[in-house]
Scaffold this active site. Structure first.
Site, PDB file in Angstrom:
ATOM      1  N   ASP A 115     -28.492 -28.722  10.180  1.00 19.58           N
ATOM      2  CA  ASP A 115     -28.425 -28.622  11.634  1.00 19.58           C
ATOM      3  C   ASP A 115     -29.811 -28.748  12.268  1.00 19.58           C
ATOM      4  O   ASP A 115     -29.987 -29.443  13.280  1.00 19.58           O
ATOM      5  CB  ASP A 115     -27.767 -27.308  12.041  1.00 19.58           C
ATOM      6  CG  ASP A 115     -28.354 -26.100  11.308  1.00 19.58           C
ATOM      7  OD1 ASP A 115     -29.193 -26.289  10.410  1.00 19.58           O
ATOM      8  OD2 ASP A 115     -27.971 -24.966  11.633  1.00 19.58           O
TER       9      ASP A 115
ATOM     10  N   ASP B  34     -14.126 -27.320   0.449  1.00 20.57           N
ATOM     11  CA  ASP B  34     -14.817 -27.428  -0.836  1.00 20.57           C
ATOM     12  C   ASP B  34     -14.494 -26.261  -1.757  1.00 20.57           C
ATOM     13  O   ASP B  34     -15.173 -26.054  -2.769  1.00 20.57           O
ATOM     14  CB  ASP B  34     -16.340 -27.454  -0.611  1.00 20.57           C
ATOM     15  CG  ASP B  34     -16.875 -28.863  -0.400  1.00 20.57           C
ATOM     16  OD1 ASP B  34     -16.106 -29.822  -0.573  1.00 20.57           O
ATOM     17  OD2 ASP B  34     -18.059 -29.006  -0.061  1.00 20.57           O
TER      18      ASP B  34
END
Length: 733
Positions: free
Chosen positions: A242, A95
């Site tokens: 996560d 990115d």
């Protein structure tokens, strides 16, 4: 007022009871962890894996964003993984908006040519930050299992061979391994984080042994793809995807495996700003996930102990935030109320639980230490949790107000260098300063009213905030340590000395000069010191070619430091005949115009990256024009003015500019100059002084001091005095 005081006492009593329960639950988990290893595994050997047709397809996802300093390391580590190539797929999910992409493409092309199954993937828009990047990666992945590594998390070569046998049980949805932090002893801050991480691993080991709910990290882990699909994929609803995935999987009764003995290498944040921003982001994510999953947790069938552990896991962030609320209550309680026996009992219980909890949390971090040193570690561990409570409190307020905020990445590979941090860091610094003043006021009020519990609590809190503010001040004074340096005029005496001064393992050097043979010899010497060296021969009088070359060079990889060192000299001759105009033209082109061309070509890349350093080598001759070298002095004076202007112009864009003003440095060019050469320095000494000055971001680096003072004094005197003094010291035509 009495009712209000009773309410405060009830809040403190409730907090003390909850904290005691939390500490006891953690102590129980740690005790279970030390009884036995949570999971025993059998690793495959490379020979076994090569001949096993039943091995599953594994996709390794490497999400990166502007990681120019370390992207090569994670690519190298991923490509070194031992696993059948026909069953392995590596995706670099990039990115980046800086030169990271160019660096990654170049390295990936090298590995692809060797047959390593690695691809470079970019998406059109950066939506959802890291979670969105991982979702994008899943659309490209063909593996039945997904391994995830952050840019700063380097797996060992046998990682997959060790962990994949654990998925023989179809109920295992995901697996987490340990992380070894290579800089755990770098500073007090990293030692504190190491103690935290060691305690968390102890707790996780105990929880995994009993199959209880745990919070695992989103790196150095492997997920079964069917598990990810069962929980609805990777959500971008929180900034800690996560934790969200782990909660969802466990609440849907997927099992997890915790392998503490399989470790990847990573680094803790070393600067206070990076630590502060990271923890505030984690706090927001944890609180978001607690609110997101609490209903599902209560709706899931669990026995009482498992429910208690799940509650303590989800709401430990709010418990820590409550510590800051207690600090805010200290001042009004000290001013308005006289505490009774119940208040003293609650405070004793609370403080006792905190000290016992901290004492056992620091076991790993102070193993083998003396009692006094361990006591100091415990005290430091306690006081550092007060700034953490502020970060968690601010995150709780932010989430409660419905302000999601942005994803603030943690700078990696920067150590304690000065880097740009988001605005949240400045706001938290002001809150720390307010908290320090508030804590000191509460401390004083507690002493004045005889309420020593308030003085003790606010004193510990004040110590914590003073510590973090000191770390921030210390970081602001740290030196700038470049990872890549470009030097023009590298074939000269000073340029060669600078190249050798910066040459070190991991350093990337780009050396520019006119003589290719000399450049190649210098490159060999720098490579012998561990540097990665590129050379380019170019006549700096070709300014258009120089601009094109530096633009292309910066497009591939923008150096952290650019030193414009090239220079020529000429003089009026022994009989004062004058300087040949061809020499004058060459002198202006090399000494002045080439520097301007170099800056013009490199500046767009530096501004796009948001920082860097330019060093322009002028001369002490810039202060006072010597009769024998008028053009040389004029060009050096121009460089001095040009560099000073650049520093003022580019300072707000975090581009540091320094002007170097050396005296006489031993070299063939110096030897050819007419006149005396007092305080002559060897080039090695000059290079060391220049490097120290650039590391401290000095605006002007001038030496040696006696000559600097003398020629600066000449520049201040009227000509009727300065010129006779110069002639007296031998500076005449």
């Amino acid at each position: 007022m009495d009712i209000f005081f009773l309410m405060i006492q009830a809040v403190i009593a409730l907090l003390a009871m909850l904290f005691l329960i939390y500490a006891l639950l953690e102590a129980r988990s740690v005790r279970n962890a030390r009884k036995n290893q949570a999971v025993r595994f059998i690793a495959m050997s490379p020979a076994q894996s090569a001949g096993n047709d039943d091995l599953p397809m594994v996709t390794v996802l490497l999400p990166v964003y502007n990681e120019r300093l370390i992207v090569h390391k994670i690519i190298d580590a991923a490509c070194a993984l031992q696993y059948p190539k026909d069953r392995l797929e590596i995706l670099l999910l990039d990115d980046s908006t800086d030169e990271t992409s160019a660096l990654a493409q170049k390295r990936i092309a090298r590995y692809s040519a060797k047959g390593v199954p690695i691809r470079h993937a970019r998406r059109e828009k950066r939506i959802g930050y890291k979670a969105g990047n991982l979702r994008f990666g899943l659309t490209l992945a063909s593996g039945d299992f997904i391994a995830i590594f952050d840019a700063d998390c380097l797996p060992p070569a046998d990682f997959l061979l060790k962990v994949m046998p654990c998925f023989a049980d179809d109920r295992v949805g995901f697996l987490q391994t340990g992380i070894e932090h290579v800089n755990r002893n770098a500073t007090f801050l990293t030692r504190f984080q190491a103690m935290e991480a060691g305690h968390k691993e102890d707790v996780t080991s105990g929880l995994s042994r009993e199959g209880l709910m745990a919070s695992l990290t989103g790196t150095s882990c492997v997920w079964r793809r069917s598990c990810i699909e069962a929980i609805g994929g990777i959500s971008t609803a929180t900034i800690t995807e996560d934790v969200d995935m782990g909660y969802s999987a466990q609440l849907k009764h997927w099992k997890y495996v915790w392998l503490r003995d399989v470790t990847s290498k990573a680094e803790f944040p070393e600067s206070m700003a990076a630590f502060r921003v990271q923890r505030q982001r984690w706090a927001r994510g944890l609180i978001q996930n607690a609110a997101r999953h609490v209903r599902q947790m209560f709706a899931t069938s669990m026995h009482l102990l498992a429910r208690l552990y799940a509650l303590s896991l989800m709401f430990s962030s709010l418990l820590l935030a409550a510590f800051f609320c207690v600090l805010l209550l200290c001042l009004p309680v000290g001013l308005l109320f006289r505490p009774g026996l119940f208040f003293h009992v609650c405070c004793t219980l609370f403080l006792g639980a905190a000290l016992v909890w901290a004492w056992f949390n620091t076991v790993n971090g102070s193993a083998g230490a003396s009692f006094c040193r361990r006591l100091g570690s415990t005290l430091g561990y306690v006081v550092m949790h007060f700034p953490l409570s502020l970060y968690y409190f601010s995150a709780a307020v932010q989430v409660a107000a419905g302000h999601e905020g942005e994803f603030y990445r943690t700078p990696k590979g920067c150590g304690r260098q000065k880097v740009r941090h988001p605005a949240i860091n400045t706001r938290l610094i002001w809150l720390e300063l307010f908290s320090l003043c508030y804590g000191l006021a509460s401390f004083g009020v507690g002493l004045w009213t005889g309420n020593y519990w308030i003085s003790l609590y606010s004193g510990l809190a004040s110590a914590g905030f003073a510590l973090t503010l000191f770390f921030s001040w210390s970081d602001s004074r740290k030196r700038f340590l470049p990872g890549s340096v470009l030097i023009t005029g590298a074939t000269g005496a000073l340029g060669s000395a600078l190249a050798l001064e910066y040459a070190a393992p991991g350093m990337q050097l780009v050396l520019l000069g006119r003589r290719q043979g000399v450049l190649e010899d210098l490159a060999v010497r720098c490579q012998a010191k561990g540097a990665d060296v590129q050379t380019h021969a170019l006549d700096l009088r070709e300014t258009d070619e120089l601009r094109r070359w530096i633009s292309a060079c910066c497009a591939e990889h923008t150096p952290d430091l650019i030193i414009a060192n090239a220079g020529l000299n000429t003089n009026i001759g022994p009989h004062g005949k004058g300087e040949p105009f061809t020499d004058v033209r060459s002198l202006v082109e090399v000494n002045l115009l080439s520097v301007m061309a170099l800056v013009d070509g490199a500046l767009p890349a530096l501004r796009k990256r948001g920082g860097g350093q330019l060093a322009i080598v002028s001369s002490l001759a810039a202060y006072y024009g010597l009769p024998a070298t008028p053009t040389y002095c004029a060009t050096k004076a121009g460089l001095k003015a040009y560099g000073t202007s650049l520093r003022g112009w580019l300072r707000s864009e975090h581009i540091r500019v320094s002007v170097i003003l050396p005296g006489y440095v031993s070299s063939p060019m110096c030897a050819a100059m007419p006149g005396p050469k007092p305080f002559l320095w060897p080039p090695e000494r000059a290079a060391r002084r220049i490097r120290r000055g650039l590391a401290l971001d000095r605006a002007r680096i001038s030496f040696p001091f006696p000559l600097n003072l003398g020629i600066w004094g000449l520049s201040l005197l009227p000509a009727c005095l300065a010129m006779p003094i110069a002639r007296m010291f031998g500076y005449d035509r």
